[in-house]
Structure formats: C-alpha cells, structure tokens
Design a protein around this motif. Structure first.
Motif, PDB file in Angstrom:
ATOM      1  N   SER A 127      36.730 -23.695   5.212  1.00 55.15           N
ATOM      2  CA  SER A 127      37.857 -24.875   5.047  1.00 55.15           C
ATOM      3  C   SER A 127      38.943 -24.074   4.612  1.00 55.15           C
ATOM      4  O   SER A 127      39.221 -23.040   4.223  1.00 55.15           O
ATOM      5  N   GLY A 128      40.010 -24.792   5.449  1.00 52.49           N
ATOM      6  CA  GLY A 128      41.191 -24.236   5.437  1.00 52.49           C
ATOM      7  C   GLY A 128      41.531 -23.237   6.503  1.00 52.49           C
ATOM      8  O   GLY A 128      42.702 -22.749   6.707  1.00 52.49           O
ATOM      9  N   GLN A 129      40.658 -22.616   7.147  1.00 56.15           N
ATOM     10  CA  GLN A 129      40.728 -21.844   8.327  1.00 56.15           C
ATOM     11  C   GLN A 129      41.176 -22.374   9.344  1.00 56.15           C
ATOM     12  O   GLN A 129      40.557 -23.426   9.796  1.00 56.15           O
ATOM     13  N   GLU A 130      42.145 -21.807  10.480  1.00 54.58           N
ATOM     14  CA  GLU A 130      42.357 -22.226  11.726  1.00 54.58           C
ATOM     15  C   GLU A 130      41.181 -21.767  12.629  1.00 54.58           C
ATOM     16  O   GLU A 130      40.840 -20.514  12.620  1.00 54.58           O
TER      17      GLU A 130
ATOM     18  N   VAL B  71      31.308 -29.388  11.989  1.00 50.98           N
ATOM     19  CA  VAL B  71      32.663 -29.015  11.472  1.00 50.98           C
ATOM     20  C   VAL B  71      33.399 -30.309  11.389  1.00 50.98           C
ATOM     21  O   VAL B  71      33.607 -30.857  12.442  1.00 50.98           O
ATOM     22  N   ARG B  72      33.662 -30.539   9.961  1.00 51.37           N
ATOM     23  CA  ARG B  72      34.793 -31.364  10.057  1.00 51.37           C
ATOM     24  C   ARG B  72      36.375 -30.736  10.068  1.00 51.37           C
ATOM     25  O   ARG B  72      36.410 -30.027   9.499  1.00 51.37           O
ATOM     26  N   LEU B  73      36.912 -31.253  10.859  1.00 53.21           N
ATOM     27  CA  LEU B  73      38.381 -30.688  11.252  1.00 53.21           C
ATOM     28  C   LEU B  73      39.510 -31.662  11.584  1.00 53.21           C
ATOM     29  O   LEU B  73      39.091 -32.842  11.671  1.00 53.21           O
ATOM     30  N   VAL B  74      40.600 -30.976  11.737  1.00 53.86           N
ATOM     31  CA  VAL B  74      42.028 -31.722  12.246  1.00 53.86           C
ATOM     32  C   VAL B  74      42.327 -31.226  13.592  1.00 53.86           C
ATOM     33  O   VAL B  74      42.730 -30.025  13.625  1.00 53.86           O
ATOM     34  N   ALA B  75      42.428 -31.938  14.588  1.00 51.41           N
ATOM     35  CA  ALA B  75      42.920 -31.336  15.992  1.00 51.41           C
ATOM     36  C   ALA B  75      44.437 -31.274  15.980  1.00 51.41           C
ATOM     37  O   ALA B  75      45.244 -32.752  16.003  1.00 51.41           O
ATOM     38  N   VAL B  76      45.044 -30.283  15.525  1.00 55.61           N
ATOM     39  CA  VAL B  76      46.418 -30.326  15.270  1.00 55.61           C
ATOM     40  C   VAL B  76      47.358 -30.482  16.197  1.00 55.61           C
ATOM     41  O   VAL B  76      48.579 -30.806  16.096  1.00 55.61           O
ATOM     42  N   GLU B  77      46.762 -30.475  17.485  1.00 50.23           N
ATOM     43  CA  GLU B  77      47.817 -30.593  18.589  1.00 50.23           C
ATOM     44  C   GLU B  77      47.619 -31.969  19.312  1.00 50.23           C
ATOM     45  O   GLU B  77      48.266 -32.357  20.203  1.00 50.23           O
ATOM     46  N   GLN B  78      46.929 -32.871  18.348  1.00 51.75           N
ATOM     47  CA  GLN B  78      46.802 -34.165  19.081  1.00 51.75           C
ATOM     48  C   GLN B  78      47.527 -35.158  17.860  1.00 51.75           C
ATOM     49  O   GLN B  78      46.759 -35.302  16.976  1.00 51.75           O
TER      50      GLN B  78
ATOM     51  N   VAL C  22      40.202 -26.111  10.167  1.00 52.20           N
ATOM     52  CA  VAL C  22      38.714 -26.529   9.461  1.00 52.20           C
ATOM     53  C   VAL C  22      38.809 -27.137   8.289  1.00 52.20           C
ATOM     54  O   VAL C  22      39.439 -26.641   7.261  1.00 52.20           O
ATOM     55  N   GLU C  23      38.166 -28.287   8.072  1.00 54.51           N
ATOM     56  CA  GLU C  23      38.230 -28.979   6.953  1.00 54.51           C
ATOM     57  C   GLU C  23      36.607 -28.791   5.884  1.00 54.51           C
ATOM     58  O   GLU C  23      36.751 -28.626   4.888  1.00 54.51           O
ATOM     59  N   GLU C  24      35.710 -28.621   6.859  1.00 55.96           N
ATOM     60  CA  GLU C  24      34.227 -28.590   5.931  1.00 55.96           C
ATOM     61  C   GLU C  24      33.395 -27.984   7.163  1.00 55.96           C
ATOM     62  O   GLU C  24      33.512 -28.366   8.291  1.00 55.96           O
ATOM     63  N   VAL C  25      32.478 -27.181   6.869  1.00 50.81           N
ATOM     64  CA  VAL C  25      31.534 -26.678   7.505  1.00 50.81           C
ATOM     65  C   VAL C  25      30.099 -27.008   6.935  1.00 50.81           C
ATOM     66  O   VAL C  25      29.802 -26.617   5.848  1.00 50.81           O
ATOM     67  N   ARG C  26      29.327 -27.639   7.678  1.00 50.05           N
ATOM     68  CA  ARG C  26      28.138 -28.271   7.064  1.00 50.05           C
ATOM     69  C   ARG C  26      26.927 -27.385   7.411  1.00 50.05           C
ATOM     70  O   ARG C  26      26.907 -26.508   8.377  1.00 50.05           O
ATOM     71  N   PRO C  27      26.024 -27.180   6.801  1.00 43.82           N
ATOM     72  CA  PRO C  27      25.103 -26.459   7.065  1.00 43.82           C
ATOM     73  C   PRO C  27      24.096 -26.619   8.218  1.00 43.82           C
ATOM     74  O   PRO C  27      23.343 -25.798   8.759  1.00 43.82           O
ATOM     75  N   ASP C  28      24.172 -27.941   8.861  1.00 38.94           N
ATOM     76  CA  ASP C  28      23.657 -28.286  10.062  1.00 38.94           C
ATOM     77  C   ASP C  28      24.361 -28.059  11.143  1.00 38.94           C
ATOM     78  O   ASP C  28      23.996 -28.502  12.423  1.00 38.94           O
TER      79      ASP C  28
END
Length: 308
Positions: free
Chosen positions: A5-8, A77-84, A68-74
């Motif tokens: 989380s917090g990583q690009e 990845v919940r994320l934000v597409a910063v270029e959109q 990256v906002e969250e990485v699930r064990p399955d």
C-alpha cells in the motif's frame, strides 16, 4: 514481485482492464486476466450484451502508472490509475482493481520521460527485429522509451518487467509530442477507430466507449483528459452552439441528470442546424460517424473545446 500500500507500480501488459471489484469478474473475462492479456479474443468472445456489463470501469495501457492501495492474498490489487483523471471519484485518479500479475514495480529511473508514442492503431513488440512476438496488442497512444538507434527499420524500446529491450517497427512509432495538437489532428486519429465495437469501459482499438474514444485520441498527443464524459465536460471550455468546429466535443444529458454521452464534432453545423459527429454509440454498439440522430439532438446540452 512484492507490492505494498502506498507504492507506485506500472502496467506490464499491453492492455490491463480495470474492474469494479474482483467478485464482478465473469468466466468469459479470463483472456483479460492473464499475465499476457488477449484483449482481442476477450472482446470477440463476448456477446454485445456482455460487452456492456458495468463490471469494467476502464482500461490501462502498457507502462501506465498506478498507486497501490491494497494487495489481497488472492492476487488482486486495489489501486488508483493516476494517469486517468476522475475528479468525482478520487482526486488522484481512477480507482479500481487489477490482477497483481499485470503490474510491475517501476524500473530504475530513466534518463528522461518516454520519448516515443505508438502511432499505429495496434502494434506488436518483438524479442529481436522481426523476431518472436513478446507483447502483442500494444495500443495507439502507448508511451515508450527508446533504447537505442533504429536498426533495419526496427527500434528498440524499454518495457516494464523486461530485462532486455523489445523491438517495434519504427513506422509504428512517433516522437512524443512537444506541442499541443490541432483539433483536426485529434479527429483524424479518432476517425481511424470507426467500426471498433462498443465496450463499456473500453480504451483500446479492440473495444471502446464514448469517453474512452475521446480520452484515447487526445492521449495519443500527450494530452491527459479525464476518463469519464461528465469529467471531460468539466475539464473543457464551452463554446456557443453554432460556433463549434471539427474536433470540438458534443455533450449529452437528460434533464436534471449529469452528462452521460460525448461525441466528437466532425463538421460545422449546417444551415438548418443539422450536425454530424463521431462517437462510440451504445445503441449501435460501435464507433461511427453520422448525422446527429433526433434522440441525441433532444439531449444535446452543449459543445466544448479542448484547450491544452
């Protein structure tokens, strides 16, 4: 690869599909979920109704940056597409979910920003000049970084998650734009996507929606427009109806409702106020250029101009 989380991160596949949630994925979506996506097969395998399911939010191109906002064990990845840009959803960019396998950690800092852009509608990246294909389906508007001089009509480029440069036909690439495009240039690019099928959330030459068509055409020239039609209306400058010109944008909304559709002006209005536009049409399920139908005229709320 470990992401936190917090990583690009960056997209490592030719086209990654952004999902509303992992649980929304259907069996038919398998070709869009692998480490080597096959967007052409995915879209061709769906019915017209399956292509407009709201499980898809958008699509991201090779090398596109995400937060990256969250990485699930399955493996999701919940994320934000910063270029959109998507102001109403998240001021940082478009939020959604991707499979972890479709992302890579950013490479070491490059000497500068990407200096090339894919100008062909679709191209393929090869292991060597005219060699085996490593990444098929790389889309118009994808930004790449040159890795050396042209050799025999082929140019080496740096690609996320590839140790060695890949090779593209040099005629499929163009220098990264250094000036704002003319509206005519953008319209010419968008017109090349006529007859592409309508896909809700699509941003590729295999399937696209109305705001995706506008986003992608301007992206080819380095202009970052928002992803959704109502945000695109907020990010552009209104012009009086009757003063619009080719390359401007038409916006459509029902009374008391937000903008729900967008088209690109293809001709100045006629003497009777008749209008023409290029758009990805939900009802006809493809991109077409046509006189503005009566139902669209009834919901036309304005014309806007992009001013990069």
């Amino acid at each position: 690869m470990v992401l936190r989380s917090g990583q690009e991160a960056v997209v490592r596949v030719a086209v990654a599909t952004l999902w509303a949630r992992p649980e929304a994925v259907r069996p038919i979506d398998a070709p869009a979920l692998s480490r080597r996506t096959d967007i052409a097969s995915w879209i061709s395998g769906m019915t017209a109704d399956q292509r407009v399911g709201e499980c898809v939010l958008s699509q991201l191109l090779l090398g596109e940056r995400v937060l990256v906002e969250e990485v699930r064990p399955d493996g999701w990845v919940r994320l934000v597409a910063v270029e959109q840009p998507a102001a109403k959803l998240d001021p940082r960019g478009y939020p959604g979910w991707l499979p972890l396998d479709q992302l890579a950690a950013p490479a070491e800092p490059l000497p500068g920003p990407p200096d090339l852009v894919v100008a062909a509608t679709v191209t393929r990246l090869h292991a060597a000049p005219a060699g085996p294909v490593v990444l098929p389906g790389v889309i118009l508007g994808t930004r790449l970084t040159s890795a050396g001089p042209v050799s025999g009509g082929w140019r080496p480029v740096r690609v996320p998650d590839q140790e060695q440069p890949l090779w593209a036909p040099d005629t499929h690439l163009a220098p990264a734009p250094r000036r704002p495009p003319s509206a005519t240039e953008v319209l010419t690019v968008a017109s090349r996507l006529r007859n592409v099928v309508y896909v809700w959330g699509g941003v590729s030459a295999y399937g696209i929606d109305c705001s995706g068509l506008v986003h992608l055409a301007w992206r080819r020239f380095g202009v970052r427009l928002p992803r959704d039609a109502d945000d695109q209306a907020a990010a552009t400058v209104p012009v009086p109806l009757g003063a619009e010109r080719p390359g401007d944008l038409y916006f459509f909304a029902r009374p008391g409702r937000p903008v729900h559709h967008i088209g690109i002006v293809t001709a100045r209005p006629g003497p009777q106020g008749d209008r023409r536009m290029l758009h990805a049409c939900y009802t006809k399920r493809r991109v077409l250029e046509e006189p503005m139908p009566a139902d669209r005229t009834a919901t036309l709320v304005g014309a806007h101009r992009v001013t990069p």
